[in-house]
Design a protein around this motif. Sequence first.
Motif, PDB file in Angstrom:
ATOM      1  N   GLY A  94      37.629  41.450  40.233  1.00 54.80           N
ATOM      2  CA  GLY A  94      38.724  40.693  39.377  1.00 54.80           C
ATOM      3  C   GLY A  94      40.004  40.607  40.237  1.00 54.80           C
ATOM      4  N   GLY A 137      50.178  24.035  37.920  1.00 56.61           N
ATOM      5  CA  GLY A 137      49.280  24.242  36.693  1.00 56.61           C
ATOM      6  C   GLY A 137      48.190  23.034  36.430  1.00 56.61           C
ATOM      7  N   GLY A 185      41.012  27.044  37.183  1.00 59.69           N
ATOM      8  CA  GLY A 185      41.519  28.088  36.229  1.00 59.69           C
ATOM      9  C   GLY A 185      42.672  27.299  35.515  1.00 59.69           C
ATOM     10  N   ARG A 186      43.752  28.351  35.249  1.00 59.18           N
ATOM     11  CA  ARG A 186      44.800  27.980  34.404  1.00 59.18           C
ATOM     12  C   ARG A 186      46.190  28.755  35.280  1.00 59.18           C
ATOM     13  NH1 ARG A 186      41.799  24.812  33.315  1.00 59.18           N
ATOM     14  NH2 ARG A 186      41.210  24.021  31.117  1.00 59.18           N
ATOM     15  N   VAL A 187      47.194  28.060  34.947  1.00 59.93           N
ATOM     16  CA  VAL A 187      48.601  28.631  35.338  1.00 59.93           C
ATOM     17  C   VAL A 187      49.353  29.107  34.401  1.00 59.93           C
ATOM     18  CG1 VAL A 187      50.845  28.114  36.569  1.00 59.93           C
ATOM     19  CG2 VAL A 187      48.427  27.704  37.757  1.00 59.93           C
ATOM     20  N   LYS A 188      50.085  30.243  34.371  1.00 58.64           N
ATOM     21  CA  LYS A 188      50.973  30.718  33.290  1.00 58.64           C
ATOM     22  C   LYS A 188      52.552  30.840  33.946  1.00 58.64           C
ATOM     23  CE  LYS A 188      51.637  34.299  30.013  1.00 58.64           C
ATOM     24  NZ  LYS A 188      53.029  34.649  30.176  1.00 58.64           N
ATOM     25  N   GLY A 201      44.319  23.056  36.799  1.00 60.48           N
ATOM     26  CA  GLY A 201      43.377  22.569  35.788  1.00 60.48           C
ATOM     27  C   GLY A 201      42.471  21.312  36.293  1.00 60.48           C
ATOM     28  N   LEU A 258      47.363  39.310  41.870  1.00 51.99           N
ATOM     29  CA  LEU A 258      48.302  39.473  40.852  1.00 51.99           C
ATOM     30  C   LEU A 258      48.412  41.249  40.544  1.00 51.99           C
ATOM     31  CD1 LEU A 258      50.211  38.295  38.528  1.00 51.99           C
ATOM     32  CD2 LEU A 258      48.061  38.385  37.027  1.00 51.99           C
ATOM     33  N   GLU A 262      38.004  27.793  28.639  1.00 49.89           N
ATOM     34  CA  GLU A 262      38.668  28.359  29.924  1.00 49.89           C
ATOM     35  C   GLU A 262      39.831  29.210  29.463  1.00 49.89           C
ATOM     36  OE1 GLU A 262      39.206  26.120  33.735  1.00 49.89           O
ATOM     37  OE2 GLU A 262      37.654  24.628  32.873  1.00 49.89           O
ATOM     38  N   TRP A 284      45.246  32.197  37.251  1.00 48.92           N
ATOM     39  CA  TRP A 284      43.841  32.775  36.792  1.00 48.92           C
ATOM     40  C   TRP A 284      42.913  31.898  37.126  1.00 48.92           C
ATOM     41  CZ3 TRP A 284      43.622  37.277  34.062  1.00 48.92           C
ATOM     42  CH2 TRP A 284      44.896  38.150  33.944  1.00 48.92           C
ATOM     43  N   LEU A 285      42.022  32.366  37.867  1.00 51.46           N
ATOM     44  CA  LEU A 285      40.996  31.552  38.661  1.00 51.46           C
ATOM     45  C   LEU A 285      39.454  31.606  37.431  1.00 51.46           C
ATOM     46  CD1 LEU A 285      40.970  31.836  42.142  1.00 51.46           C
ATOM     47  CD2 LEU A 285      42.096  30.181  40.633  1.00 51.46           C
ATOM     48  N   ASN A 286      38.909  30.828  37.327  1.00 51.14           N
ATOM     49  CA  ASN A 286      37.437  30.983  36.473  1.00 51.14           C
ATOM     50  C   ASN A 286      36.391  31.900  37.370  1.00 51.14           C
ATOM     51  OD1 ASN A 286      38.063  29.067  34.681  1.00 51.14           O
ATOM     52  ND2 ASN A 286      37.943  27.483  35.836  1.00 51.14           N
ATOM     53  N   PHE A 296      44.197  16.692  32.178  1.00 50.28           N
ATOM     54  CA  PHE A 296      44.586  17.234  33.572  1.00 50.28           C
ATOM     55  C   PHE A 296      44.602  16.080  34.513  1.00 50.28           C
ATOM     56  CE2 PHE A 296      43.627  21.706  31.953  1.00 50.28           C
ATOM     57  CZ  PHE A 296      44.873  22.315  31.998  1.00 50.28           C
ATOM     58  N   GLY A 349      54.072  29.656  27.892  1.00 51.23           N
ATOM     59  CA  GLY A 349      53.887  29.847  29.386  1.00 51.23           C
ATOM     60  C   GLY A 349      52.996  29.048  30.167  1.00 51.23           C
ATOM     61  N   TRP A 350      51.830  28.879  29.274  1.00 54.02           N
ATOM     62  CA  TRP A 350      50.246  28.456  29.837  1.00 54.02           C
ATOM     63  C   TRP A 350      50.715  26.867  30.171  1.00 54.02           C
ATOM     64  CZ3 TRP A 350      46.644  31.471  32.020  1.00 54.02           C
ATOM     65  CH2 TRP A 350      46.585  32.784  31.562  1.00 54.02           C
ATOM     66  N   VAL A 351      50.259  26.435  30.972  1.00 52.02           N
ATOM     67  CA  VAL A 351      50.205  24.986  31.359  1.00 52.02           C
ATOM     68  C   VAL A 351      48.767  24.579  30.963  1.00 52.02           C
ATOM     69  CG1 VAL A 351      50.044  23.346  33.235  1.00 52.02           C
ATOM     70  CG2 VAL A 351      51.582  25.488  33.520  1.00 52.02           C
ATOM     71  N   GLN A 360      40.893  37.241  41.277  1.00 49.08           N
ATOM     72  CA  GLN A 360      40.657  36.218  40.363  1.00 49.08           C
ATOM     73  C   GLN A 360      42.036  35.856  39.633  1.00 49.08           C
ATOM     74  OE1 GLN A 360      37.367  37.431  37.676  1.00 49.08           O
ATOM     75  NE2 GLN A 360      37.321  35.033  36.784  1.00 49.08           N
ATOM     76  N   SER A 361      42.896  36.447  39.882  1.00 44.46           N
ATOM     77  CA  SER A 361      44.231  36.496  39.531  1.00 44.46           C
ATOM     78  C   SER A 361      45.261  36.542  40.417  1.00 44.46           C
ATOM     79  CB  SER A 361      44.614  37.142  38.165  1.00 44.46           C
ATOM     80  OG  SER A 361      44.441  38.447  38.441  1.00 44.46           O
ATOM     81  N   PHE A 398      41.369  33.763  29.384  1.00 44.08           N
ATOM     82  CA  PHE A 398      42.517  34.196  30.009  1.00 44.08           C
ATOM     83  C   PHE A 398      43.364  34.831  29.142  1.00 44.08           C
ATOM     84  CE2 PHE A 398      41.742  30.500  33.106  1.00 44.08           C
ATOM     85  CZ  PHE A 398      40.687  31.174  33.950  1.00 44.08           C
TER      86      PHE A 398
END
Lengths: 511, 130
Positions: free
Chosen positions: A358, A415, A424-427, A419, A314, B40, A270-272, B103, B113-115, A361-362, B44
């Motif tokens: 969007g 991830g 953004g963040r990774v799930k 970061g 996504l 941030e 997921w990107l900012n 980070f 699941g989130w890093v 964005q993901s 999400f």
Amino acid sequence: MHIDARQLDNQSVIEGDICIIGAGAAGISMALDLENSAHKVILLEGGGMEYDDRVQELYNGKLTGHPYYPMKASRLHYFGGSTGHWGGMCSTFDEIDFEKRDWVENSGWPITLKDISPFYPKAHEILDLGAFEWGAEYWVKQNNALKLLPLDDNIIWSKMWHFSPPTRFGTKYKDAVVNAKNIHLYTYANVVDIVATDNVASIKQVTIKNYAGKEHTVKAKKFVLACCSIQTSRLLLASNKQAPHGLGNDNDLVGRYFMEHAELKTGEMWLNHTEPLSFYLMGDKTKVRAELAISPQKQKELGILNATVSLMPLAMSKNTIPSIKIWSQDDPRKALDTFHKYSNLDKRNYIQKLFSKGFYQSYGLYTRSEQLPNPDSRVVLSEEKDELGVPRANLHWALSPIDKKTVYTINKVLGQQIGAARLGRVKLYDFLLNDDPQLPDYTSGGWHHMGTTRMHEDPKKGVVDANCRIHGIDNLYVAGSSCYTTGGAVNPTLTLVAISLRLSDHLKKTM
Amino acid sequence: MKRRTFLITTTAALAAASIPVARYYSNGKKNYPPLIMPEELGNFCEEKVIREIGDQYRKQVPQESEKAKLQQILLTDDAGKLTAVSDNAAIAALLDKKIQDDFNSSRILVLSGWVISVTEARQCALFSLT
């Protein structure tokens, strides 16, 4: 010259200098590399010039172990081989792929990337891969719209892929093979036995059969098995008149270490901000793209295998179905029906507009990982025989806990990098978080058959030597990805053509 | 037909039949103080996921399961200086730096699941206690 072996008089004897068994990417590349040499090349293809279901049926066999694509459908049995249905994705192996890695059991080739590299340019040309440029920076300079993700190259780097049109060898190289003066192509020439001398020190001849009820003999100075991992090991195991356990199998290695790539969706990025990461996406007109690869330093530090992660918006990724579930048809033509079912859909632009807000964005993360060379992952002979009297091959594909560890770790490291770069963040997906040490059943392969006659300098650890010659037999060689000691993170075709060209170069020098 | 064309058309067609998954939670999000809502990550994740992450963190690190302890850690900078709990701008800046440092130093966790960074996990833990 092209001869249909069904038209020959029964019990014909064919003679040449080099006999190549199998006319797929490896066999055709080798034959054409030997064109205009002083050597008479006999190229044997079990099928004809077009698909023939009766011939294809010879590839049928049973599956055990991790779910895999039906045996009959995963390789094509006619001139051009599986290039008749491949996707065309190519990339090079990395230096680390050839190294003995203390944390990767059974790793370590007797050759290095430097031994293969001289053959990559020609393989690249054969596969119609365009400019021989493998640095991401080169491609970014060619197109301002392409942007590299600002990640630390020492941790996650952008590895390049080139896309072949994809080249169908059976179409593109048919005339060249047929018109070559020193190449004698025999179709409907299924090798059913390899006959060795009594002391099994060399090969005297091979026996070929077809549905016309004809049986012929092929004699040559050197023989090359180029039938890919499953059929090559099957033929060696089935050729057991002089060697009870099969040729080259004194140490029970033939058929073992079958390798694939573990491929599956593993998470989300997921990107900012909206960012169409075109350089990392697969598109209709894309000739190259980048994937996110884990650096050799990190592989060593974290004790994992080589792997890459590719991206897909996504909204699209969420709806993809694992390949292992889509490509479950036993008949390759029906598999193609599935393929064609979607061929009239050209809604990409529409969809992109629909999801414009969007949409970029993901991203879905799709991981492709090297698998541990596992001796229990293997091809064995069935008690059932095919119509030509050869025992069928059964496949047991086995994965290992380090395969899952690798998939988890590269996504976690990605991830961290995303970061750190403030992107953004990774799930990660749930299956990566549970206690099961194995990857889930829906983990797909990439139709990348590797291993089964692995390369190692020690006959107790490998079937072929550094020159792809079967240990202990002076004139029997194996071409292609069967020889891979480890599978790397990328699709095998480019490297298998390169390694086959290296073999033909060796044969030219030693004949 | 190229396999990659197939993949694109297949997935595109399937995507057409679905609701966009790229939900972005920044719109309509409650305006929580920066101390308890990672900026941030909060974009999400739904609040229930933030809470879930916080619960998991407190379970994994029981010595940081109380509000006061979490506040103290989050509000203290590298030099040991404590930022006033009422100064949201200073807190946001402090936490942004802490998260970035996390980070860069791989002080990360995988929760729900989130890093995420350890600092983000602590913020979630604090949120889960509210």
